[in-house]
Design an enzyme around this catalytic site. Structure first.
Site: not given
Ligand code: EPU
Length: 419
Positions: A22-23, A117, A122, A306, A398
């Protein structure tokens, strides 16, 4: 609304085929908008989030055709709307992934801020800051990110926190920027690497994918390409835990073991024999109760957030006491209270959960407000006495393709009912 009813009935045995990730599929679909020609993507998982992304692309004017056997054909040449509306973004945060491609390719984007969320605040500040460093003018107003730019300019960006979709957005944008972009402290997740492979197939010049420094030389345009999405390591990990928690023996086919080191290591520590055969992973518990394990989540290659909830489920029935530390998201323990309703012994202190394994759980009506938490409740249900009714399973839909069918093939007693 659908529910799953899981009835604990012993060891799972057999084989399960792992779907596309998915990701990885989500950013790859968003990245198609960067290209000037048609794209063919293989191994796209049939999931609700993927449908949402396809709907979002469709509204922008991208033509998406679903082919046989998980193949998706994308023609991005008709883009006419450079916006992602709140009504779609609020159902899927990954919609933010269209921001980088729209801005880089069309010089303009209006993307709703994702909002609250279930698992943490996030924010997307790092996406915005990175694009600003590349010359974009970005305002956040009325709940929307409004971005404009001429051709983006290469920049050196040091990410304050490792962010997966943040790295992906900036990497996609940098592909069409003028000059070199360096992204430091980049996410090393296999899904980021898969996206980099896809972008490279379209003609992008990216070095360092899989390391914490990405170097991207911008090019004028990207062309059509064909790509196969990598297998879903979290789906694979979830089925392997299903085998371990039920004292079973299962084979996960097409699971890409090379990206599951941290998870396989913990399954071995839990007492399972884990053997890799090419792209397949075999897990054999020899009928033994799992041992409790200590887990600490962190960005790849460490243990994935995850998979945290699923290992919490494993610890609830394991022999001994296991600790689970969640360091990536600040509020990812919603499954705890539901597991406690099934008789689990869990104490939470901040981001640390201490789980004392018990002999058995008891079935109960439960629900979760996030995908992986929902999966962990299904796993707990597999070893609970009686029926566990898991509500709000649209979260599961999802991210897990045909979960009741796949678990059913392994011998689980699980059925979907409409409330
Ligand atoms: N963060 C910030 N600022 C930003 C972006 C992120 O502070 O601008 C923080 C977040 O709040 C969090 C940390 O950085 O504490 C890591 O978040 P990240 O941005 O890596 O998460 P994401 O990109 O929103 C993806 C996956 C998630 C997975 C996370 C961590 C996708 C579509 N989603 O989310 O997947 O948990 O990386 O590995 O790739 C899931 O599949 O169930 C899922 C939630």
């Amino acid at each position: 609304m659908d529910q799953l009813i899981v009835t604990g009935n012993g060891a799972l045995t057999g084989e399960v085929r792992i779907s596309g990730a998915k990701n990885a599929a989500l950013p790859i679909l968003a990245a198609t908008m960067l290209a000037d020609g048609p794209i063919l993507i293989d191994n796209v998982p049939h999931l609700h989030d993927v449908t949402t992304m396809i709907e979002l692309l469709g509204r922008m004017g991208v033509q998406v055709t679903l082919g046989e056997r998980m193949q998706v054909e994308v023609d991005p040449r008709g883009v006419h709307t450079l916006a992602a509306p709140y009504e779609l973004v609020k159902t899927m945060r990954a919609s933010i992934l269209v921001l980088g491609p729209l801005l880089a390719r069309y010089g303009e984007a209006e993307v709703s801020l994702p909002g609250g969320c279930a698992i943490g605040s996030r924010p997307v500040d790092l996406h915005i800051r990175g694009l600003t460093a590349m010359g974009a003018e970005i305002r956040v107003e009325n709940g929307y990110i409004r971005a404009r730019a001429g051709r983006l300019k290469g920049a050196r960006i040091v990410l304050e926190t490792v962010t997966v979709t943040g790295t992906e957005n900036l990497m996609m944008a940098a592909c069409l920027a003028d000059g070199e972009t360096i992204i430091e402290n980049a996410a090393r997740e296999p899904e980021v690497v898969d996206l980099a492979r896809f972008l490279s197939a379209m003609g992008a010049r990216i070095e360092g994918a899989g390391t914490d420094t990405l170097r991207i030389q911008g090019v004028r345009s990207l062309h059509g390409a064909r790509h196969q999405v990598l297998p879903d390591r979290i789906e694979a990990g979830t089925y392997l835990v299903a085998g371990a928690i039920t004292r079973g023996k299962i084979m996960a086919r097409g699971a890409c073991p090379g990206v599951l080191d941290a998870v396989l290591q913990k399954l071995r520590e839990a007492g399972a024999e884990v053997t890799v055969h090419g792209e397949d992973i075999e897990l054999d518990t020899g009928g033994r109760r799992p041992s409790a394990v200590n887990v600490r989540t962190a960005p790849y290659p460490a243990f994935p957030t995850d998979m945290q909830a699923q290992f919490m489920a494993l610890n609830t029935v394991a022999d001994g006491v296991g600790t689970i530390a969640e360091t990536v998201f600040e509020n990812r323990f919603m499954h705890v209270q539901e597991m406690q309703r099934m008789g689990a012994r869990i104490q939470v202190e901040g981001n640390l959960a201490v789980v004392t394994g018990c002999e058995t759980l008891t079935g109960a009506p439960v629900m979760a407000t996030d995908l992986r938490a929902s999966a962990s409740l299904v796993l707990a249900g597999l070893v609970a006495e009686g029926d566990t009714t898991v509500d709000r399973i649209y979260h599961l839909d999802r991210g897990y393709e045909r979960i009741e069918e796949k678990l059913g093939q392994l011998g689980a007693k699980i059925r979907r009912v409409r409330k």
